[in-house]
Write a protein that holds these residues in place. Structure first.
Motif, PDB file in Angstrom:
ATOM      1  N   ASN A  32       0.815  -1.214   0.000  1.00  0.00           N
ATOM      2  CA  ASN A  32       0.000   0.000   0.000  1.00  0.00           C
ATOM      3  C   ASN A  32       0.850   1.266   0.000  1.00  0.00           C
ATOM      4  O   ASN A  32       0.446   2.297   0.534  1.00  0.00           O
ATOM      5  CB  ASN A  32      -0.983   0.005   1.178  1.00  0.00           C
ATOM      6  N   GLY A  68       3.373  -0.244  -6.155  1.00  0.00           N
ATOM      7  CA  GLY A  68       2.848   0.121  -4.848  1.00  0.00           C
ATOM      8  C   GLY A  68       3.283  -0.785  -3.722  1.00  0.00           C
ATOM      9  O   GLY A  68       2.675  -0.778  -2.659  1.00  0.00           O
ATOM     10  N   ARG A  94      -0.614   7.548   3.203  1.00  0.00           N
ATOM     11  CA  ARG A  94      -1.289   6.247   3.082  1.00  0.00           C
ATOM     12  C   ARG A  94      -0.862   5.329   4.213  1.00  0.00           C
ATOM     13  O   ARG A  94       0.286   5.356   4.641  1.00  0.00           O
ATOM     14  CB  ARG A  94      -0.943   5.576   1.749  1.00  0.00           C
ATOM     15  N   ILE A  96       0.460   2.066   5.400  1.00  0.00           N
ATOM     16  CA  ILE A  96       1.192   0.957   4.790  1.00  0.00           C
ATOM     17  C   ILE A  96       1.035  -0.299   5.641  1.00  0.00           C
ATOM     18  O   ILE A  96       0.718  -0.234   6.823  1.00  0.00           O
ATOM     19  CB  ILE A  96       2.683   1.281   4.595  1.00  0.00           C
TER      20      ILE A  96
END
Length: 148
Positions: A32, A68, A94, A96
């Motif tokens: 991610n 990603g 984001r 992770i």
């Protein structure tokens, strides 16, 4: 292992079960990741956890953009343990996910079994002789229609 892009997410905690089982492996999967980050930034941020012996940051072949995620192998268990502590933290906007990289065994690929699945793989008594439906049209000149 602090870094400028990483901040602890206040509502989430690191799952203790995953960290304790990490002691026998040195490779972690980081998922991610933001698509805007580059390979050098991710490597620098995770080198703060420990010495890296292998770093993979895959890109899409057709677009050249990052997929990603990263797969990182550390020289020591402490490095991998430190990286696992970044699980469910904020990385450049984001959350992770950091976990041990799954041990790769034999996949479910096509393989070569004696089952004969697929076109033309069976024997004569099983799925046919593997030669398809045969040629179309006349086989010799005597079979050709008049005027051809």
């Amino acid at each position: 292992c602090p870094s400028p892009c990483l901040t602890q997410s206040p509502s989430r905690s690191t799952p203790s079960g995953r960290i304790t089982s990490a002691m026998d492996d040195l490779t972690v999967f980081v998922g991610n990741l933001p698509f805007s980050v580059n390979e050098m930034d991710v490597r620098r941020d995770f080198e703060a956890c420990g010495m890296i012996t292998d770093f993979r940051f895959p890109f899409h072949e057709d677009t050249g953009k990052p997929k990603g995620f990263a797969i990182i192998t550390y020289a020591t268990r402490d490095g991998a343990q430190n990286a696992l502590s970044k699980h469910e933290t904020d990385y450049d906007g984001r959350t992770i996910f950091v976990r041990l990289d799954a041990v790769k065994g034999k996949g479910k690929g096509k393989g070569k079994s004696d089952k004969g699945y697929g076109k033309g793989k069976g024997d004569a008594g099983d799925w046919g002789n593997g030669k398809g439906k045969g040629r179309k049209g006349p086989r010799d000149l005597s079979e050709m229609p008049q005027g051809c």
